[in-house]
Design an enzyme around this catalytic site. Sequence first.
Site, PDB file in Angstrom:
ATOM      1  N   ASP A 106       0.715  -1.312  -0.159  1.00 48.56           N
ATOM      2  CA  ASP A 106      -0.087  -0.098   0.332  1.00 48.56           C
ATOM      3  C   ASP A 106       1.177   1.350   0.028  1.00 48.56           C
ATOM      4  OD1 ASP A 106      -1.918   1.465  -0.105  1.00 48.56           O
ATOM      5  OD2 ASP A 106      -2.237   1.505   2.023  1.00 48.56           O
ATOM      6  N   ASP A 113       3.266   4.803  -5.158  1.00 48.56           N
ATOM      7  CA  ASP A 113       2.671   6.146  -5.313  1.00 48.56           C
ATOM      8  C   ASP A 113       3.515   6.889  -5.673  1.00 48.56           C
ATOM      9  OD1 ASP A 113       1.400   8.165  -4.067  1.00 48.56           O
ATOM     10  OD2 ASP A 113       0.779   7.897  -2.223  1.00 48.56           O
ATOM     11  N   GLY A 158     -11.599   4.183   3.038  1.00 47.51           N
ATOM     12  CA  GLY A 158     -12.513   4.324   2.838  1.00 47.51           C
ATOM     13  C   GLY A 158     -12.952   3.988   4.319  1.00 47.51           C
ATOM     14  N   THR A 159     -12.534   4.066   5.138  1.00 51.47           N
ATOM     15  CA  THR A 159     -13.017   4.163   7.093  1.00 51.47           C
ATOM     16  C   THR A 159     -13.842   5.963   6.485  1.00 51.47           C
ATOM     17  OG1 THR A 159     -11.340   3.488   7.522  1.00 51.47           O
ATOM     18  CG2 THR A 159     -12.782   4.826   9.292  1.00 51.47           C
ATOM     19  N   VAL A 189      -9.695  -0.719   3.038  1.00 55.53           N
ATOM     20  CA  VAL A 189     -10.327   0.219   4.360  1.00 55.53           C
ATOM     21  C   VAL A 189      -9.284  -0.283   5.847  1.00 55.53           C
ATOM     22  CG1 VAL A 189     -11.868  -0.641   6.628  1.00 55.53           C
ATOM     23  CG2 VAL A 189     -12.718  -1.006   3.620  1.00 55.53           C
TER      24      VAL A 189
HETATM   25  P1  13P Z   1      -8.606   4.439   6.127  1.00 56.18           P
HETATM   26  O1  13P Z   1      -7.461   4.501   6.719  1.00 56.18           O
HETATM   27  O2  13P Z   1      -9.565   5.752   6.429  1.00 56.18           O
HETATM   28  O3  13P Z   1     -10.227   2.981   6.557  1.00 56.18           O
HETATM   29  O4  13P Z   1      -7.805   4.497   4.700  1.00 56.18           O
HETATM   30  C1  13P Z   1      -7.602   2.992   4.599  1.00 56.18           C
HETATM   31  C2  13P Z   1      -6.181   3.425   2.782  1.00 56.18           C
HETATM   32  O5  13P Z   1      -6.516   4.203   1.819  1.00 56.18           O
HETATM   33  C3  13P Z   1      -5.299   2.849   2.830  1.00 56.18           C
HETATM   34  O6  13P Z   1      -4.726   3.328   1.478  1.00 56.18           O
END
Ligand code: 13P
Length: 296
Positions: A84, A105, A209-210, A230
């Site tokens: 990520d 990224d 997503g949170t 998330v």
């Molecule tokens: P949140 O922590 O807001 O759920 O975002 C997760 C995310 O986008 C990981 O790349």
Amino acid sequence: MLVNATRMLRKAHEGHYAVGQFNINNLEWTKAILLTAEELKSPVILGVSEGAAKYMGGFKVVAAMVKALDECLGITVPVALHLDHGTYEGAKACVAAGFTSIMFDGSHYPFEENVAKTTELINLAHDHGLSIEAEVGSIGGTEDGVTGNGEIADPEECAKIAALGVDFLAAGIGNIHGIYPANWNGLHFDALEKIQKATGGIPLVLHGGTGIPDDQIKHAIKDGMSKINVNTDCQLVFAEATIKYCAEGKADPTAENKAKGYDPRKLLKPGFLAIQAKVKEKMELFGSVGKAADLL
Ligand code: 13P
């Protein structure tokens, strides 16, 4: 079953549902997510930030742990192990360590440099059978010490990055990492429509997503967001459940506490169950329940 994320996200895009990327932090997190995906027969993506990988001992530790859990727990649903918000160096290290998917990224580089580095990493990832996500327009909020301003991605830039051959694209549409401020304006669906049109139907990725209301998540999926990330949500429920357990005195180490609730396997269990419940709720919302069958 460890796989890259290309096919599962293409299928999700065609079928108008999304696959959840749930970030992992340790063995409990990983086990909770894998077992939930298996129970619900849902494909799943395990997201690992560079900070979380360092915390767990390094990319190789993460890859070995995920592969062994996948095998020993008898997981049959498709699972992608995805870096990520990777740096250029981190992305290369994950290819070598045995991840099945990477995100590069490069959104903080000047656009031409983002293009050059993304192109190189697409070739590397594809040569090794990995899928690759790129980002245009930084995602707001702070994650692992990296702060973005919540830009709306430029559709033309998205089109140029998509044309390089990335498998899925993170495009900011007002989404931010972490807890949304009270004055947040919501997702920009007009921007999403333009981006999806300009990128010719590539699966898009919704970070942060949170805390996005369910109706906006459903709208975003309908309009092309096929992977939803998330992280904070699982952290919040894990912390809440663990705090409650301790506040109830269950971890009390006195001799009267015959249950020995300070045993880490008991101490971490409420948080583990809370992550499972949260992941289940999200998979149901994203529509990925039962979709593993389409991919086997
Ligand atoms: P949140 O922590 O807001 O759920 O975002 C997760 C995310 O986008 C990981 O790349």
